[in-house]
Scaffold this active site. Sequence first.
Site, mmCIF file in Angstrom:
data_model
loop_
_atom_site.group_PDB
_atom_site.id
_atom_site.type_symbol
_atom_site.label_atom_id
_atom_site.label_comp_id
_atom_site.label_asym_id
_atom_site.label_seq_id
_atom_site.Cartn_x
_atom_site.Cartn_y
_atom_site.Cartn_z
ATOM 1 N N SER A 139 0.840 -1.280 -0.083
ATOM 2 C CA SER A 139 0.772 -0.150 0.059
ATOM 3 C C SER A 139 0.910 1.300 -0.008
ATOM 4 O O SER A 139 0.160 2.205 -0.042
ATOM 5 C CB SER A 139 -0.601 0.613 1.085
ATOM 6 O OG SER A 139 -2.122 -0.625 0.886
ATOM 7 N N LYS A 182 -0.088 3.364 -3.005
ATOM 8 C CA LYS A 182 -0.203 4.095 -3.131
ATOM 9 C C LYS A 182 -0.511 6.030 -3.564
ATOM 10 O O LYS A 182 -0.921 6.631 -3.996
ATOM 11 C CB LYS A 182 -1.797 4.438 -2.221
ATOM 12 C CG LYS A 182 -2.657 1.453 -2.006
ATOM 13 C CD LYS A 182 -2.970 2.626 -0.933
ATOM 14 C CE LYS A 182 -4.403 0.728 -1.112
ATOM 15 N NZ LYS A 182 -4.089 0.026 0.022
ATOM 16 N N TYR A 230 -3.894 -2.531 -9.945
ATOM 17 C CA TYR A 230 -3.809 -2.231 -8.544
ATOM 18 C C TYR A 230 -3.072 -3.115 -7.284
ATOM 19 O O TYR A 230 -1.544 -3.121 -7.102
ATOM 20 C CB TYR A 230 -5.443 -2.006 -7.777
ATOM 21 C CG TYR A 230 -5.627 -2.417 -5.945
ATOM 22 C CD1 TYR A 230 -5.452 -0.981 -5.067
ATOM 23 C CD2 TYR A 230 -5.607 -3.706 -5.656
ATOM 24 C CE1 TYR A 230 -5.334 -1.233 -4.487
ATOM 25 C CE2 TYR A 230 -5.895 -3.834 -4.428
ATOM 26 C CZ TYR A 230 -5.225 -3.067 -3.645
ATOM 27 O OH TYR A 230 -5.483 -2.742 -2.247
ATOM 28 N N TYR A 271 -4.345 4.083 7.722
ATOM 29 C CA TYR A 271 -5.647 3.614 8.059
ATOM 30 C C TYR A 271 -6.607 3.931 9.701
ATOM 31 O O TYR A 271 -5.683 5.267 10.379
ATOM 32 C CB TYR A 271 -5.593 2.126 8.285
ATOM 33 C CG TYR A 271 -5.303 1.766 7.082
ATOM 34 C CD1 TYR A 271 -5.464 1.753 5.972
ATOM 35 C CD2 TYR A 271 -3.873 0.967 6.582
ATOM 36 C CE1 TYR A 271 -4.737 1.770 4.608
ATOM 37 C CE2 TYR A 271 -3.142 0.687 5.621
ATOM 38 C CZ TYR A 271 -3.784 1.379 4.460
ATOM 39 O OH TYR A 271 -2.922 0.891 3.595
ATOM 40 N N VAL A 279 1.381 -3.254 3.808
ATOM 41 C CA VAL A 279 0.999 -4.732 4.556
ATOM 42 C C VAL A 279 2.416 -5.766 4.086
ATOM 43 O O VAL A 279 2.714 -6.375 5.110
ATOM 44 C CB VAL A 279 0.093 -5.486 3.819
ATOM 45 C CG1 VAL A 279 -0.691 -5.253 4.942
ATOM 46 C CG2 VAL A 279 -0.277 -6.021 2.665
HETATM 47 N N1 GLN Z 1 -2.698 -5.547 -1.549
HETATM 48 C C1 GLN Z 1 -3.057 -5.177 -0.004
HETATM 49 C C2 GLN Z 1 -4.391 -5.380 -0.270
HETATM 50 O O1 GLN Z 1 -4.750 -5.422 -1.067
HETATM 51 C C3 GLN Z 1 -2.310 -3.968 0.374
HETATM 52 C C4 GLN Z 1 -3.039 -3.724 1.562
HETATM 53 C C5 GLN Z 1 -1.988 -2.904 2.274
HETATM 54 O O2 GLN Z 1 -0.354 -3.054 2.062
HETATM 55 N N2 GLN Z 1 -2.145 -2.733 3.384
HETATM 56 O O3 GLN Z 1 -5.317 -6.704 1.225
#
Ligand code: GLN
Length: 312
Positions: A64, A67, A191, A243, A261
């Site tokens: 993420s 993003k 994505y 988050y 993650v």
């Molecule tokens: N690719 C992960 C997902 O879509 C990304 C989530 C993250 O890094 N918080 O669940």
Amino acid sequence: MQDLSRIVTDIAAEMREAPDRGTVADYIEPLARVDPSRFGIAVIAPDGSEHVAGDADMPFSIQSVSKVFALTLALGAVGDQLWKRVGREPSGSAFNSIVQLETEHGIPRNPFLNAGAIVVSDILLGRGETAETIGEMLRFVRGLAGDEAIFIDEAVARAEQDTGFRNMALANYMRAFGNLANPAERALRVYVHHCALAMSCRQLARAGRFLMTGGVIPETGHSIVSPQRARRINALMLTCGHYDGSGEFAYRVGLPGKSGVGGGILAIAPGTASIAVWSPGLNERGNSQLGMLALERLVARTGWSVFEPRGG
Ligand code: GLN
């Protein structure tokens, strides 16, 4: 302030000994097998000096953190129009939550939630081809970091795609509200591929430099975004980048930051440093346990928190 290289080396040594390393993400096999003892840190100053320690040159799945780059690219493509389809408020919800989407008519709270990032991917896709959009994203990140070796880990992308039922649900749900222009599969393909970018701490800190210097890559003088946009992306990272752990991150670290993650965090000390840390073990909110601790210590020793009074 102690010498920066010394601080970074000390923190890496302290993290080697840390007893509570969190839990490595296990929802896909390529992430589950990453060694939890890894730790890397890279700090880059506006003058280009780089201070690194630990596994700072080992690529990991940035997940993420990507993003931020996707949002930057999408804002470049469509400008502030983007905000008609994605909000700018912290959610207080998990990264993959679906609950707010119903009451908020398919408009995700912010671009860093999975739902928000899927809309951003749909915007990047526009009317174009999936493979070209993924290529454009890869070229953009390589350009930011000044490093052609950065790659997308296809095994990670495939595993995400094969198991991403929840992301598929988010995408289809938003399509039902008219907030996805392309079929869910295509937006998700973009994505999962940007989430599957593999980068080292050094590469990630380099890619984040434009956010420390008002939108300009200091090394090349190349302007990526306006100073106003850089400031605003930093504001979103501070309020939404972790988050439902964003408040805690602001409290303990006090910098704009974005987690993934895979255990990476990109943090920006505006005007002062672009920082990347990586340790694969996560806390209960899906943010790197030691990454956060390392940043907390770095900021305590340097006074870099954005809430620190600036001397006059
Ligand atoms: N690719 C992960 C997902 O879509 C990304 C989530 C993250 O890094 N918080 O669940």
